[in-house]
Motif scaffolding. Structure first.
Motif, short mmCIF file in Angstrom:
data_model
loop_
_atom_site.label_atom_id
_atom_site.label_comp_id
_atom_site.label_asym_id
_atom_site.label_seq_id
_atom_site.Cartn_x
_atom_site.Cartn_y
_atom_site.Cartn_z
N GLY A 174 -9.75 -6.81 -15.17
CA GLY A 174 -8.88 -7.25 -14.10
C GLY A 174 -9.68 -7.93 -13.01
N PHE A 175 -9.18 -9.06 -12.54
CA PHE A 175 -9.79 -9.79 -11.42
C PHE A 175 -8.74 -9.90 -10.33
CE2 PHE A 175 -10.86 -13.35 -8.79
CZ PHE A 175 -12.24 -13.46 -8.82
N TRP A 176 -9.04 -9.34 -9.15
CA TRP A 176 -8.03 -9.22 -8.10
C TRP A 176 -8.57 -9.73 -6.77
CZ3 TRP A 176 -3.83 -7.99 -10.70
CH2 TRP A 176 -3.97 -7.22 -11.85
N ILE A 177 -7.75 -10.49 -6.06
CA ILE A 177 -8.04 -10.88 -4.68
C ILE A 177 -7.24 -9.95 -3.78
CG2 ILE A 177 -7.64 -12.65 -2.93
CD1 ILE A 177 -8.45 -14.73 -4.95
N ILE A 178 -7.94 -9.27 -2.89
CA ILE A 178 -7.31 -8.29 -2.00
C ILE A 178 -7.53 -8.72 -0.55
CG2 ILE A 178 -7.38 -5.91 -1.17
CD1 ILE A 178 -8.07 -5.02 -3.99
N PHE A 179 -6.43 -8.83 0.19
CA PHE A 179 -6.49 -9.09 1.62
C PHE A 179 -6.28 -7.76 2.36
CE2 PHE A 179 -5.79 -13.37 0.19
CZ PHE A 179 -6.35 -14.18 1.17
N PRO A 180 -7.31 -7.21 2.97
CA PRO A 180 -7.11 -5.96 3.73
C PRO A 180 -6.30 -6.18 4.99
CG PRO A 180 -9.33 -6.80 4.04
CD PRO A 180 -8.70 -7.67 3.00
N SER A 181 -6.25 -7.44 5.44
CA SER A 181 -5.46 -7.85 6.60
C SER A 181 -5.19 -9.34 6.44
CB SER A 181 -6.22 -7.58 7.91
OG SER A 181 -5.58 -8.20 9.00
N HIS A 182 -4.10 -9.79 7.08
CA HIS A 182 -3.82 -11.23 7.10
C HIS A 182 -4.01 -11.80 8.50
CE1 HIS A 182 -1.76 -10.46 3.20
NE2 HIS A 182 -2.12 -11.72 2.95
N GLU A 183 -4.70 -11.08 9.36
CA GLU A 183 -4.85 -11.53 10.74
C GLU A 183 -5.59 -12.85 10.85
OE1 GLU A 183 -8.84 -9.33 12.37
OE2 GLU A 183 -7.03 -8.13 12.33
N PHE A 184 -6.44 -13.16 9.87
CA PHE A 184 -7.22 -14.39 9.92
C PHE A 184 -6.53 -15.56 9.22
CE2 PHE A 184 -8.82 -11.42 6.71
CZ PHE A 184 -8.54 -12.11 5.54
N CYS A 185 -5.36 -15.33 8.63
CA CYS A 185 -4.61 -16.38 7.95
C CYS A 185 -3.67 -17.06 8.94
CB CYS A 185 -3.81 -15.81 6.78
SG CYS A 185 -4.83 -15.08 5.48
N ASN A 219 -2.45 -0.44 -16.30
CA ASN A 219 -3.00 0.46 -15.29
C ASN A 219 -4.03 -0.24 -14.39
OD1 ASN A 219 -1.43 2.50 -16.33
ND2 ASN A 219 -3.07 3.35 -17.61
N LEU A 220 -4.57 -1.36 -14.85
CA LEU A 220 -5.49 -2.12 -14.00
C LEU A 220 -4.76 -2.64 -12.77
CD1 LEU A 220 -7.57 -4.14 -16.63
CD2 LEU A 220 -8.02 -1.87 -15.67
N LYS A 279 -3.68 -1.97 -6.85
CA LYS A 279 -2.83 -1.64 -5.70
C LYS A 279 -3.42 -0.50 -4.89
CE LYS A 279 1.04 -0.96 -7.87
NZ LYS A 279 2.46 -0.60 -8.00
N LYS A 280 -3.97 0.49 -5.57
CA LYS A 280 -4.62 1.59 -4.86
C LYS A 280 -5.84 1.11 -4.09
CE LYS A 280 -3.20 5.17 -8.19
NZ LYS A 280 -3.67 6.14 -9.21
N GLN A 281 -6.58 0.17 -4.70
CA GLN A 281 -7.76 -0.37 -4.03
C GLN A 281 -7.36 -1.16 -2.79
OE1 GLN A 281 -10.91 0.33 -4.98
NE2 GLN A 281 -11.73 -0.77 -3.19
N ARG A 282 -6.25 -1.84 -2.86
CA ARG A 282 -5.76 -2.56 -1.68
C ARG A 282 -5.53 -1.59 -0.53
NH1 ARG A 282 0.42 -4.76 -0.70
NH2 ARG A 282 0.15 -5.15 1.52
N LEU A 283 -4.87 -0.47 -0.80
CA LEU A 283 -4.61 0.51 0.25
C LEU A 283 -5.91 1.05 0.83
CD1 LEU A 283 -1.65 2.50 -1.36
CD2 LEU A 283 -1.53 0.70 0.39
N PHE A 284 -6.90 1.24 -0.04
CA PHE A 284 -8.20 1.73 0.43
C PHE A 284 -8.86 0.69 1.33
CE2 PHE A 284 -12.84 2.17 -0.22
CZ PHE A 284 -13.00 3.42 0.37
N GLU A 285 -8.82 -0.60 0.93
CA GLU A 285 -9.42 -1.64 1.76
C GLU A 285 -8.72 -1.74 3.11
OE1 GLU A 285 -12.17 -3.46 0.96
OE2 GLU A 285 -12.29 -2.25 -0.86
N GLU A 286 -7.40 -1.58 3.12
CA GLU A 286 -6.66 -1.60 4.38
C GLU A 286 -7.08 -0.46 5.29
OE1 GLU A 286 -2.59 -1.52 3.19
OE2 GLU A 286 -2.47 -3.69 2.82
N SER A 287 -7.38 0.70 4.69
CA SER A 287 -7.80 1.85 5.50
C SER A 287 -9.16 1.63 6.15
CB SER A 287 -7.83 3.11 4.63
OG SER A 287 -8.93 3.09 3.72
N LEU A 288 -9.96 0.73 5.58
CA LEU A 288 -11.29 0.44 6.13
C LEU A 288 -11.27 -0.65 7.21
CD1 LEU A 288 -13.46 0.35 2.85
CD2 LEU A 288 -13.10 2.28 4.41
N TRP A 289 -10.13 -1.31 7.37
CA TRP A 289 -10.06 -2.46 8.28
C TRP A 289 -9.94 -2.00 9.73
CZ3 TRP A 289 -10.93 -7.47 7.21
CH2 TRP A 289 -10.62 -8.40 8.21
N PRO A 290 -10.66 -2.66 10.67
CA PRO A 290 -11.66 -3.70 10.43
C PRO A 290 -12.95 -3.12 9.87
CG PRO A 290 -11.55 -3.19 12.77
CD PRO A 290 -10.47 -2.39 12.11
#
Length: 587
Positions: free
Chosen positions: A217-228, A291-292, A297-308
């Motif tokens: 699986g190759f995924w692009i994850i945006f932890p935030s869209h504040e810079f878009c 399942n990938l 999706k779980k990784q996205r939630l984790f990245e969001e929790s680390l933002w900024p």
């Protein structure tokens, strides 16, 4: 797998940053961005951050992009992927230019299954399927009818409508016959168009692909869209046939030239785009391929929790302790909805463009009410700023994309503009207030009518009854969700110049109709209507799409409301700027 990227493409064209720009008044220029200086920014046992920088020299001869760019990549121990960001800067002495689009793109090989949301995922066509010997280009250049695709399952609308007992893993694995998969054969031809896979920033966050072997699986994850750029409702591309995967930061899609960034001669500017995360996962068991997506999706939630993030080295990226916060209550004053202030439920609030250096406005809008909040001015009443809730018909069976069958996003099917003429073959739409239902009787897009040899102007009629007419000025609120190359006229009761109350020419460059959208750049018009134009009894408002000959021009209305003048002196004392009566609304 030695390399996930497309080995047939040149090395700089497999994974890259690019942009579109122009000199003021000039033609569009496409540029692949490359760094000429390499350096290690940070290196430790746990993390490596590297830089590839390109510096603009104003004194250099020729026409060059007046922008310095620093590309950064971060690899962290124990993290399955890498973080990417870029610092764009206009240094002192730059020439004037306009920035239209910038993004990062990845091109793969051996990836066939894409996923954007739980509902929007599928096996995609091959790039060869878009070529003339296998596909037929339609009126929109990006739309291709799959006539003879390499994957036979994609011929005839993928020939698949899944039964309830078919699982996502079965879709991914489908190597068997239609009968084995538990599917119904449709016999329709399928359309592929990259704009069908667009999504609002607020609804995105993770999208990507799964390869067929090995299963990666190759995924692009945006932890935030504040810079878009463009805000939470800005629509952006995600994936498309190639296979390609995009990280969009700024672009004119669904808005047009209104979102161009104009830099003046000598103007200095700097912005950090990102970081976003490229996440990789894999499995050895094909039955676990779906399942990938769940894991991504779980990784996205984790990245969001680390933002900024706290591991970015650039001083221009602000960490949590360098950021502030704002709190308070936002209330809406709509005197036609309630005599009291209404809590701003589901509001969007943020900083608007700087008025002077370092000074920003607090800007907001509320779903369900017209208008905007800016600083201490509360412009009451808005909408959801889309044409959602109006009638979207079923697709012409010649142009099906199975992803949007029985979907709330039916409008993403190809050729929906022509369905207006199919539904109203003899005359234009008439909508009677209190009788017709907007979800069944108000076509979602005001487009040209398909004629025998060309597309013709169309006039929509809104009928309503007045038991009495109050002397004074009525107010017509016309909120538009998006518009493209439209000449719009509004008449009251008669189609002549004496009864013309509003017109606007060449409205919008959003291209929402051809790009299968439901909203673009929001516009609100407040139109004064003299009471002398109205009568007791039956009245009509005519909305005319004056421009003909254009299949893809159109207006998508969001909200229409006619307000009567105030009649009560007490009401005028309490609400001096208000109108007293809501004659009709069409939402």
């Amino acid at each position: 797998m030695d390399n996930l990227l497309d080995l047939k493409s040149s090395e700089p064209s497999r994974g890259y940053w690019d942009l579109n720009w122009s000199l003021p008044g000039g033609t569009d220029r496409y540029q692949l961005l490359q760094g000429s200086e390499y350096s290690v920014i940070h290196m430790s046992n746990d993390q490596l951050e590297v830089s590839f920088k390109s510096i603009y020299e104003p004194s250099a001869p020729g026409i060059r992009l007046p922008l310095s760019v620093d590309f950064r990549y971060i690899v962290r121990s124990g993290v399955s992927g890498f973080h990417c960001y870029a610092i764009y800067e206009c240094p002192s002495g730059c020439r004037a230019f306009d920035l239209a689009q910038t993004r990062m793109a990845f091109k793969f090989h051996n990836f066939h299954y894409m996923a954007i949301t739980d509902q929007k995922q599928r096996i995609m066509p091959m790039p060869e399927d878009l070529l003339p010997d296998r596909g037929k280009q339609l009126i929109v250049p990006e739309s291709v009818l799959l006539v003879n695709p390499i994957n036979p399952d994609l011929k005839g609308e993928a020939n698949l409508i899944l039964k309830e007992n078919s699982t996502k893993s079965e879709i991914f694995q489908k190597k068997q016959t239609n009968k084995d998969l538990g599917c119904l054969v449709c016999g329709r031809v399928q359309v592929d168009d990259k704009y069908q896979y667009s999504t609002d920033n607020k609804d995105g966050g993770v999208h990507g692909w799964i390869s067929s072997g090995p299963i990666v699986g190759f995924w692009i994850i945006f932890p935030s869209h504040e810079f878009c750029n463009g805000g939470p409702t800005k629509q952006n591309l995600t994936v498309h046939t190639g296979p390609n995967c995009l990280a969009m930061f700024h672009g004119t899609h669904y808005i047009g030239t209104d979102i161009l960034v104009h830099f003046e001669e000598g103007e200095t500017w700097r912005k950090v785009f990102g970081p976003f995360f490229v996440y990789l996962n894999s499995t050895l068991d094909i039955s676990n391929a779906y399942n990938l997506w769940t894991d991504a999706k779980k990784q996205r939630l984790f990245e969001e929790s680390l933002w900024p993030y706290d591991f970015v080295s650039s001083p221009y990226y602000l960490t949590a302790k360098e950021r502030g916060s704002a709190s308070g209550r936002l209330l809406v004053q709509d005197r036609f909805v309630s005599g009291s202030l209404v809590p701003a439920k589901y509001a969007y609030v943020g900083l608007s463009a700087a008025r002077t250096e370092g000074v920003y406005g607090l800007h907001g809008w509320v779903s369900g009410f017209i208008g905007d909040y800016l600083n201490d001015e509360l412009v009451t009443i808005s909408s959801d700023r889309t044409a959602t809730g109006f009638y979207v018909p079923d697709v012409n069976l010649m142009y099906v994309n199975k992803l949007f069958l029985n979907s709330p996003e039916k409008y993403r099917q190809h050729g929906m503009w022509d369905r207006y003429t199919d539904i109203h073959p003899e005359s234009d739409q008439v909508f009677a207030i209190g009788i017709n239902n907007p979800t069944k009787d108000w076509f979602f897009a005001h487009v040209d009518r398909r004629g025998e040899n060309k597309y013709l102007p169309s006039t929509w009629k809104i009928s309503f009854n007045l038991t009495s007419v109050t002397k004074g000025s009525y107010r017509l609120r016309l909120a538009i969700a998006t518009a493209t190359r439209s000449d719009l006229q509004v008449n009251v009761n008669y189609m002549d110049t004496q009864h013309l109350v509003f017109q606007v020419m060449n409205l919008g460059t959003d291209n929402t109709v051809c790009r299968h959208g439901i909203h673009g750049l929001y516009r609100l018009f407040n139109i004064d209507v003299s009471s002398s134009l109205l009568i007791e009894g039956n009245n009509s408002i005519f909305l005319t799409q004056v421009r003909g000959g254009d299949a893809l021009c159109g207006v998508l209305y969001d909200y229409i409301r006619l307000e009567a003048p105030a009649t009560s002196s007490r009401f005028q004392q309490l609400y001096p700027e208000s109108k007293a009566q809501d004659i009709f609304r069409k939402m």
